[in-house]
Design a protein around this motif. Structure first.
Motif: not given
Length: 72
Positions: A25-33
């Motif tokens: 959440l802090i670094y706003q990493w995205s997750i793609q499945v």
């Protein structure tokens, strides 16, 4: 493996999962499945659930270490 050790390991794993969701959440990493992008809000739910399970595991483990009888 004793029950107390199992609870300490489980509590640590859940704490680590919650920590990584906070970092996401802090670094706003995205997750793609595949083609599906996972939004940020499920991480909030994961933080709450993992945090609860971690705290619960550590509390039960501390109860086991302070009590000579088994906790059921």
């Amino acid at each position: 493996m004793t029950e107390r050790l199992y609870l300490l390991i489980s509590g640590s794993v859940f704490a680590l999962v919650g920590f990584f969701h906070i970092i996401r959440l802090i670094y706003q990493w995205s997750i793609q499945v595949g083609v599906l992008g996972i939004p940020q809000w499920p991480s909030l739910l994961a933080i709450v659930v993992a945090g609860f399970l971690s705290i619960w595991a550590f509390r039960v483990a501390s109860h086991l270490s302070s009590s000579p009888s088994s906790f059921h």
